[in-house]
Scaffold this active site. Sequence first.
Site, short mmCIF file in Angstrom:
data_model
loop_
_atom_site.label_atom_id
_atom_site.label_comp_id
_atom_site.label_asym_id
_atom_site.label_seq_id
_atom_site.Cartn_x
_atom_site.Cartn_y
_atom_site.Cartn_z
N LYS A 156 1.11 -0.41 0.10
CA LYS A 156 -0.51 -0.21 0.05
C LYS A 156 1.05 1.56 -0.32
O LYS A 156 0.52 1.85 -0.25
CB LYS A 156 -0.87 0.16 0.83
CG LYS A 156 -0.54 -0.91 2.53
CD LYS A 156 -1.69 -0.31 3.73
CE LYS A 156 -2.11 -1.27 4.55
NZ LYS A 156 -1.29 -2.76 4.43
N GLU A 201 -7.13 -3.82 -3.94
CA GLU A 201 -8.25 -3.88 -3.51
C GLU A 201 -7.95 -4.46 -2.07
O GLU A 201 -8.39 -3.97 -0.96
CB GLU A 201 -9.14 -4.88 -3.98
CG GLU A 201 -10.56 -5.90 -2.80
CD GLU A 201 -11.20 -3.93 -2.43
OE1 GLU A 201 -11.56 -3.61 -0.92
OE2 GLU A 201 -12.09 -4.23 -4.41
N ALA A 242 -7.70 -5.85 3.12
CA ALA A 242 -7.05 -7.66 3.14
C ALA A 242 -8.33 -7.93 1.62
O ALA A 242 -8.54 -7.49 0.97
CB ALA A 242 -6.87 -9.19 3.66
N GLY A 262 2.00 -14.13 12.75
CA GLY A 262 1.90 -13.25 11.47
C GLY A 262 0.69 -12.10 10.99
O GLY A 262 0.48 -11.47 10.00
N GLU A 278 3.22 -6.41 10.62
CA GLU A 278 3.74 -6.47 9.41
C GLU A 278 5.20 -7.07 10.02
O GLU A 278 4.79 -6.84 11.46
CB GLU A 278 4.41 -4.33 9.86
CG GLU A 278 2.71 -3.78 8.67
CD GLU A 278 2.53 -4.61 7.24
OE1 GLU A 278 3.74 -4.63 6.53
OE2 GLU A 278 1.38 -4.27 7.01
N LYS A 325 -4.14 3.05 5.46
CA LYS A 325 -5.55 2.72 4.62
C LYS A 325 -6.94 3.61 4.91
O LYS A 325 -7.91 3.30 3.98
CB LYS A 325 -6.30 1.72 5.23
CG LYS A 325 -5.36 -0.13 5.48
CD LYS A 325 -5.98 -0.79 6.41
CE LYS A 325 -4.48 -2.14 6.47
NZ LYS A 325 -4.69 -3.31 7.24
N GLY A 327 -3.85 -12.08 7.10
CA GLY A 327 -3.71 -14.17 6.60
C GLY A 327 -3.83 -13.59 5.70
O GLY A 327 -4.02 -13.08 4.79
#
Length: 812
Positions: A576, A603, A608, A661, A664, A679, A794
């Site tokens: 992003k 997207e 996600a 996970g 970041e 975002k 995820g």
Amino acid sequence: MRILKFGGTSVGSPENIQKVIAVVNARAQKENVAVVVSAVGGITNKLLQAGHLASKNDTAYISLFEEIKETHLTYTKALTQSKETYTQVEILMNDLEALLQGIFLIHELSPKTIDKLTSFGERTSSVLITAAFQEQNIPAQHKDTRDLILTDTKHTKASVYYEQTHTTIQAYFKDVQTAITVLPGFIARSETGETSTLGRGGSDFTAAIIAAALKVDALEIWTDVSGMYSANPKLVKQAQPIAHISYHEAMELSHFGAKVLYPPTIAPVMQENIPLYIKNTFDPEAIGTCISNEANGKNNPIKGISHISDIALLTLEGAGMIGISGTSKRLFETLSAVDVNIILITQASSEHSICIGVAQEDAQQAKEAIETTFAYEIAIHKIDPVIVEQDLSIIALVGERMKSHQGISGKMFSTLGKNNVNIRAIAQGASEKNISAVIASKDVKKALNSLHERFFEDQRQQLNLFIMGVGNVGGRLMAQIEQQQQYLLENLKLNLRVIGISNSRTMVFEEEGIDLSKWQALLAAGEKADGIRFRESVQSLNIRNSVFVDVTANEEVAMSYAQYLRHSIAVVACNKIACASTMENYSELKRLSKKYNASFMFETNVGAGLPIIDTLKNLIASGDRITKIQAVLSGSLNFVFNNFTSGSSFHDVVQQAKAEGYTEPDPRIDLSGVDVARKILILAREAGLQLELEDITNTPFLTQNNLESTDVSHFFETLKEDASHFETLVSDATAKGHRLKYVAQLEGDKASVGLQSVSEESPFYQLEGKDNIVLFYTERYPDQPLIIKGAGAGGDVTASGLFSDIIRLRQY
Ligand code: ADP
Ligand code: ASP
Ligand code: MG
């Protein structure tokens, strides 16, 4: 009677010649046949090469000659026991050697000598093929075509005197009793009694001349492909043989480069209405192509696409051309006088310039001739010196029924434009049987394939992916593509191929598509990774419908999108950084995407795999207006605050989130709120606002100590040091019956992010695990917002978000 012609590959080895014998023998059971043969594949080129070497006094011609001799003698031994034939071939080779010696001595290779030289190819092949028939006790005789076809003296491409030729051929075959007559193609005799030839590829023409003279039932051209294809099958994998095609269409295709048929071949058979079949020596059962008076096409008004390479474009322009009729006439006369063939002409409607396409080898001569003719106009600056552009090709769409269909040229040019193929000139034949365009030679393969896809592949489409970053998310994406490839092909007619992949260590490319069942091994064995070289490879492969997929979190990669878009390569990013960079950069990428007709999709930048940006775009496109967005957009922060309860350690929860996970690699990007700010910034921009990251109010919940940490491990230490700060945050909320949620908000043109303690009534209160939620308040959804909710982080869901973006690139 029937005429069968076999090309160079068909007679290109003793084994292949056996196949030829089988085909001919089957035909000869029913009727007499004349078999016209080419030189053994590659021999004509070698003869010419040897001649050029000899004429330049280069003794290297000798070894080439030895090669030619060796080939012919080996073939003879393999095909016949006949001593006479062997001696006959030896004599031919001795004559050839003498001729080459002569050329060597006099340093000269005139067109007349070239014809003598190249005639040895067909003369020898026809002798040894006749013997091969006889060896198997199949009655066959040899006839030298030089005794049958009479031409003028335009050596290397002589014109046929039809009347005498027809009479001679008819007289000769009247008395022929033998079932099979083998004749050399390509060669003839000039009116002065010299050996002449009919032009490169001319054996097809020889066969057609004999067919027309004898008014036979059919002419069969046997070659190495199963007919005339919708495009050259060597360049377009998806090309299909055309079952029926009209004489005119076939003529047009061959004029525009479909080498399977030598262009002059059609006229003689068309005149006599003799059907011409193109058949494959290596697959005799294949239907092949029937060329006749009927086109008999199904619904497609386009029959085929062909191209001519090595074209030069000459432009003559200047004010002096306007209104002066006769300029074109003088131009054409000039070129005709120096024997330069004009392949394509376009004239600007202003009459200010005229553009002609000629073979590259003729360009210099044409330029000089034109400049001599127009020397006066050029001297007084009424006309500019001729501009010559090289390294071009012509591509042509051919179809007789094109004229009754609207919009074909529009489709053609939009398809080329979409694939960044620059068009230098356009011409539509007056007959409207073709539309042709001049393009750079480097774009030919891409142009042919994209046009073929557009006009022939029944809406089937190919997307070619170049994926950078194949770690967690990228790896899942590869697995999903592998799993769905067949489904997409069958259900969406989408052929999804991965052409290039890279991680931070290595990269690998496979023009025909990487075998996804072993991409890891292929990548490991690939070359050293390099972002710039990756991009250069994508550009130089120059494949249609190319897509760059960025699955990294790397700034440098994000800054390379513009370069991809400028080459009409679509970009799909989960990274992003680009969309959250300066407004100027974001707008520039959007502008490039529009200008170069290349999609830019991201997207997965927000939520996600959740369709958040897509929904927002659809709301706006349908005329709605966003009034407010409220959202929990960080799967990582949600995970952290859902697991952080009074009494537990904030440090441990963050560490667990990182280990699993959900954050970041540097968790500060999540915990400082920067990730969420990016975002909401992206959503705000997509909603039409011109905001910078600094315009987003970010109230941190971390301590100064946390924020000033020097690196990730130091950051974790400060989390331990400031444990009581976090304990207070959570216990205060719990005391009120509240929960902690990290909320992003946009209202009007104000955006903010920060930790909030939310009560049970809030839609955010129940948010589980790593879920995201977005509430869109719009003019159409003023009170009850449109809500999108679900897992917002995820590997699998992010990969499927990328996958959706890729599928959205499909054109309908
Ligand atoms: P031959 O030696 O049999 O005369 P050519 O090499 O002259 O064969 O012609 C056959 C070749 O023409 C094919 O192998 C193919 O590469 C090329 N070709 C170009 N365009 C087309 C097309 N539209 N359909 C079939 N073949 C084509
Ligand atoms: N042998 C000649 C050539 O290579 C003619 C032919 O094959 O049709 O051009
Ligand atoms: Mg040919």
